[in-house]
Design a protein around this motif. Structure first.
Motif, PDB file in Angstrom:
ATOM      1  N   GLY A   1       0.820  -1.200   0.000  1.00 45.28           N
ATOM      2  CA  GLY A   1       0.000   0.000   0.000  1.00 45.28           C
ATOM      3  C   GLY A   1       0.856   1.253   0.000  1.00 45.28           C
ATOM      4  N   THR A   2       0.192   2.368   0.225  1.00 50.56           N
ATOM      5  CA  THR A   2       0.889   3.643   0.200  1.00 50.56           C
ATOM      6  C   THR A   2       1.089   4.142   1.618  1.00 50.56           C
ATOM      7  OG1 THR A   2      -0.457   4.046  -1.743  1.00 50.56           O
ATOM      8  CG2 THR A   2       0.857   5.897  -0.969  1.00 50.56           C
ATOM      9  N   LEU A   3       2.318   4.530   1.913  1.00 52.15           N
ATOM     10  CA  LEU A   3       2.625   5.045   3.247  1.00 52.15           C
ATOM     11  C   LEU A   3       2.141   6.494   3.320  1.00 52.15           C
ATOM     12  CD1 LEU A   3       4.161   3.944   5.757  1.00 52.15           C
ATOM     13  CD2 LEU A   3       6.111   5.287   4.973  1.00 52.15           C
ATOM     14  N   THR A   4       1.270   6.774   4.261  1.00 53.96           N
ATOM     15  CA  THR A   4       0.753   8.151   4.352  1.00 53.96           C
ATOM     16  C   THR A   4       0.844   8.646   5.782  1.00 53.96           C
ATOM     17  OG1 THR A   4      -1.470   7.334   4.752  1.00 53.96           O
ATOM     18  CG2 THR A   4      -0.933   7.861   2.482  1.00 53.96           C
ATOM     19  N   GLU A   5       0.740   9.947   5.904  1.00 54.96           N
ATOM     20  CA  GLU A   5       0.728  10.549   7.229  1.00 54.96           C
ATOM     21  C   GLU A   5      -0.617  10.171   7.858  1.00 54.96           C
ATOM     22  OE1 GLU A   5       2.253  14.829   8.857  1.00 54.96           O
ATOM     23  OE2 GLU A   5       1.874  14.516   6.738  1.00 54.96           O
ATOM     24  N   SER A   6      -0.593   9.778   9.121  1.00 54.56           N
ATOM     25  CA  SER A   6      -1.837   9.303   9.719  1.00 54.56           C
ATOM     26  C   SER A   6      -2.651  10.441  10.303  1.00 54.56           C
ATOM     27  CB  SER A   6      -1.507   8.301  10.818  1.00 54.56           C
ATOM     28  OG  SER A   6      -2.686   7.916  11.455  1.00 54.56           O
ATOM     29  N   GLN A   7      -3.965  10.321  10.145  1.00 52.76           N
ATOM     30  CA  GLN A   7      -4.865  11.301  10.764  1.00 52.76           C
ATOM     31  C   GLN A   7      -5.160  10.873  12.205  1.00 52.76           C
ATOM     32  OE1 GLN A   7      -5.520  13.890   8.793  1.00 52.76           O
ATOM     33  NE2 GLN A   7      -4.403  12.774   7.210  1.00 52.76           N
TER      34      GLN A   7
ATOM     35  N   ASN B   1       2.206   8.246  13.574  1.00 50.28           N
ATOM     36  CA  ASN B   1       2.582   9.224  12.554  1.00 50.28           C
ATOM     37  C   ASN B   1       2.197   8.766  11.171  1.00 50.28           C
ATOM     38  OD1 ASN B   1       3.751  10.755  14.523  1.00 50.28           O
ATOM     39  ND2 ASN B   1       5.729   9.702  14.292  1.00 50.28           N
ATOM     40  N   VAL B   2       2.385   7.443  10.947  1.00 52.60           N
ATOM     41  CA  VAL B   2       2.142   6.951   9.596  1.00 52.60           C
ATOM     42  C   VAL B   2       1.138   5.808   9.594  1.00 52.60           C
ATOM     43  CG1 VAL B   2       4.478   7.541   8.829  1.00 52.60           C
ATOM     44  CG2 VAL B   2       4.016   5.256   9.685  1.00 52.60           C
ATOM     45  N   GLU B   3       0.553   5.589   8.449  1.00 59.48           N
ATOM     46  CA  GLU B   3      -0.292   4.410   8.267  1.00 59.48           C
ATOM     47  C   GLU B   3      -0.171   3.987   6.803  1.00 59.48           C
ATOM     48  OE1 GLU B   3      -4.052   5.972   9.533  1.00 59.48           O
ATOM     49  OE2 GLU B   3      -4.538   6.789   7.568  1.00 59.48           O
ATOM     50  N   ILE B   4      -0.706   2.818   6.528  1.00 58.12           N
ATOM     51  CA  ILE B   4      -0.641   2.346   5.141  1.00 58.12           C
ATOM     52  C   ILE B   4      -2.050   2.323   4.561  1.00 58.12           C
ATOM     53  CG2 ILE B   4      -0.053   0.382   3.650  1.00 58.12           C
ATOM     54  CD1 ILE B   4       2.029  -0.435   5.761  1.00 58.12           C
ATOM     55  N   GLN B   5      -2.231   2.975   3.416  1.00 53.79           N
ATOM     56  CA  GLN B   5      -3.494   2.851   2.676  1.00 53.79           C
ATOM     57  C   GLN B   5      -3.323   1.616   1.800  1.00 53.79           C
ATOM     58  OE1 GLN B   5      -6.093   4.828   3.211  1.00 53.79           O
ATOM     59  NE2 GLN B   5      -4.971   6.207   4.592  1.00 53.79           N
ATOM     60  N   VAL B   6      -4.045   0.567   2.172  1.00 54.32           N
ATOM     61  CA  VAL B   6      -3.792  -0.740   1.577  1.00 54.32           C
ATOM     62  C   VAL B   6      -4.285  -0.801   0.126  1.00 54.32           C
ATOM     63  CG1 VAL B   6      -4.275  -3.211   1.780  1.00 54.32           C
ATOM     64  CG2 VAL B   6      -4.017  -1.802   3.837  1.00 54.32           C
ATOM     65  N   THR B   7      -3.431  -1.335  -0.766  1.00 53.97           N
ATOM     66  CA  THR B   7      -3.882  -1.570  -2.135  1.00 53.97           C
ATOM     67  C   THR B   7      -3.993  -3.068  -2.416  1.00 53.97           C
ATOM     68  OG1 THR B   7      -1.583  -1.335  -2.828  1.00 53.97           O
ATOM     69  CG2 THR B   7      -3.001   0.571  -3.155  1.00 53.97           C
ATOM     70  N   LYS B   8      -3.216  -3.861  -1.669  1.00 49.40           N
ATOM     71  CA  LYS B   8      -3.254  -5.307  -1.903  1.00 49.40           C
ATOM     72  C   LYS B   8      -3.014  -6.060  -0.594  1.00 49.40           C
ATOM     73  CE  LYS B   8      -0.455  -8.272  -4.458  1.00 49.40           C
ATOM     74  NZ  LYS B   8       0.757  -8.252  -5.242  1.00 49.40           N
ATOM     75  N   ILE B   9      -3.860  -7.065  -0.372  1.00 51.74           N
ATOM     76  CA  ILE B   9      -3.626  -7.917   0.808  1.00 51.74           C
ATOM     77  C   ILE B   9      -3.509  -9.350   0.352  1.00 51.74           C
ATOM     78  CG2 ILE B   9      -4.545  -8.852   2.969  1.00 51.74           C
ATOM     79  CD1 ILE B   9      -6.138  -6.499   3.397  1.00 51.74           C
ATOM     80  N   LYS B  10      -2.452 -10.008   0.814  1.00 52.22           N
ATOM     81  CA  LYS B  10      -2.324 -11.433   0.539  1.00 52.22           C
ATOM     82  C   LYS B  10      -2.349 -12.149   1.888  1.00 52.22           C
ATOM     83  CE  LYS B  10       1.107 -14.121  -1.841  1.00 52.22           C
ATOM     84  NZ  LYS B  10       2.361 -13.939  -2.537  1.00 52.22           N
TER      85      LYS B  10
END
Ligand code: 4AD
Ligand code: MG
Length: 477
Positions: free
Chosen positions: A72-78, A83-92
């Protein structure tokens, strides 16, 4: 793409990058938020699942304990606290974990319950924090000795000698169903033990360590040791790890200096390198203390205890002085410390040790010059003929953490002591040889590794600071 660890990602500020991470799901809430942990750090990384675009079938499998690979994409967390979270694009899903069967649920489990699940408890925050600290401590120990001119010696696990002369040994035997050596009367023939020699698992690497110190000068051992004592306390194991430095041309005072410097150095390393884990363990301990009756609570937090050791000089007190202090101290009304001691010559109980450290001196204590009768045969006899150059280091909450001594270097005196203590001199011929060929003053000590881990992590029970505790109750795994 090469996967990154949760720790690396949490410390990264490379936002909007595509990343991959592997780990085990701690929790999955609202069909949206995965708390993922891979053991690299106490903190989980939040992975936000795009549930509208994720198959129902996959969402159902995202349960606690499941192993996954997330991209996924590493983004600044709300969200708060990260501080960070991952916006998941793929889960295996790498490995499912049946929610009906997996025993480690996202709730508070008791330490006793987790001891029964020793193979899975490492997936909890508490155990992973403790075991990371254990690993760092172990590194710090090697680092200290290696940087101070000590050589690491591997002493035998199977040995013919009883280093402590206390008879608390596990026997090693080659006898089994296929090799059932029996005497004429049909009894097990122990003279056939270990290819004809009576052997046991080592209780301490000291004696062999001494032989190496008398050639390499400064050595240390760090290995497993075994005691067949049937004690069920929160400070005793049947299998524990011990660190035993041994130094030629060093007397008892030098030995005390070494022990104090060593312990402070190792603790400082952990204090500086395990901040997140120690912070977590400190909070855990605060909660645990709250559940205890007021008069049994520790007066110090974990950090305060560590600072207590780092910031104080260890008080050096002779056994005789300590007995006087104990004799003159008033019994504690609340019975927290029952420190009444009868007479000179008695061994100290952990209540006595803790009283001296926590109530009387209020600093770590090194007790020395114990009565010869209550200590091992190898300790150097003092001129008074009744005390030996022994030292024990006492810590808050733990009691004895180190036992050591200056060794008897005089051939005749050692021989006499061996005989007087009913030990077969023939078994120690090689140990006596050291006193025949180039003998010299030398000293060393043993630090119980698990007691050090207990002290550093604030865990109350020694069974919770070693991966697979060996006690009369715990030997299943
Ligand atoms: O005091 P001990 O028995 O001393 C020795 O074995 C010496 N040969 C050491 C030496 O001088 N080289 O054990 C040393 C330390 C204790 O202070 C304690 O911290 C730990 O080892 N220890 C145990 N830890 C866990 N479980 C047990 N059953 C232990 N017995 C001792
Ligand atoms: Mg001891």
């Amino acid at each position: 793409m090469k996967p990154k660890s949760v720790k690396e990602l949490l410390h990264s500020d490379k936002y909007l990058q595509e990343v991959t991470v592997n780990g085990w799901i701690r929790t999955f809430r609202s069909n949206r938020f995965i708390a993922l942990n891979d053991g690299s750090t106490i903190n989980n990384i939040q992975c936000v699942v795009d549930f509208e675009n994720t198959e129902e079938n996959i969402l159902k499998r995202l349960t606690t304990g499941t192993a996954v690979e997330i991209t996924g994409t590493l983004t600044e967390s709300q969200g708060k606290g990260q501080n960070v979270e991952i916006q998941v694009t793929k889960i295996k899903v790498l490995g499912d974990s049946s929610p009906d069967e997996y025993p480690i649920q996202p709730k508070k489990h008791s330490l006793e319950f987790l001891r029964e699940k020793a193979h899975l408890r490492i997936r909890t925050s508490t155990f992973s924090a403790v075991m990371r600290v254990r690993s760092v401590l172990s590194f710090a120990i090697h680092k200290y000795f290696q940087e101070n001119g000590f050589y690491y010696v591997n002493t035998p696990i199977i040995t013919g000698s009883d280093a402590e002369g206390a008879g608390e040994m596990f026997r090693v035997t080659t006898l089994n169903d296929k090799n059932p050596a029996l005497t004429e009367e049909g009894k097990v023939d122990y003279s056939q033990d270990f290819f004809g020699k009576e052997t046991n698992l080592t209780v301490s690497g000291q004696l062999e360590g001494e032989t190496y110190a008398m050639g390499l000068g400064k050595i240390y051992t760090f290995g497993p040791t075994f005691r067949a004592e049937n004690s069920n306390t929160s400070r005793h194991l049947a299998e524990f790890w011990m660190i035993e430095p041994e130094v030629a041309f060093l007397d008892l005072d030098g030995n005390m200096d070494l022990a104090e410097d060593f312990i402070k150095n190792v603790l400082k390393h952990v204090y500086d390198h395990c901040k997140d884990d120690l912070q977590f363990l400190e909070q855990r301990l605060i909660q645990e203390e709250k559940s205890k009756p007021q008069d049994q609570r520790s007066e110090m937090t974990l950090t305060e205890k560590i600072r207590f050791v780092l910031d104080n000089n260890f008080k050096r007190v002779s056994y005789t002085e300590a007995i006087e202090i104990l004799k003159n101290s008033k019994p504690n009304k609340k019975k927290k410390f029952q420190y009444i001691i009868e007479e000179w010559g008695a061994d100290l109980q952990s209540e006595h040790e803790r009283f001296l450290v926590e109530k009387h001196f209020k600093c770590p204590v090194i007790l020395f010059d114990y009565p010869a009768k209550i200590k091992a045969f190898y300790m150097r006899l003092n001129e008074d003929g009744k005390t030996v150059r022994a030292m024990d280091i006492l810590f808050p909450g733990i009691g004895e953490i180190v036992g050591g001594s200056q060794r008897e270097e005089r051939y005749e005196v050692l021989k006499e002591k061996i005989t007087a203590m009913g030990i077969d001199e023939k078994e120690l011929w090689w140990y006596l040889d050291l006193r025949k060929f180039g003998t010299a003053v030398h000293s060393g000590f043993g630090l119980g590794f698990e007691r050090l881990v207990q002290f550093t992590t604030g865990m109350t029970n020694i069974r919770d600071v070693i991966p697979y505790p060996r006690t009369p109750q715990n030997a299943e795994f």
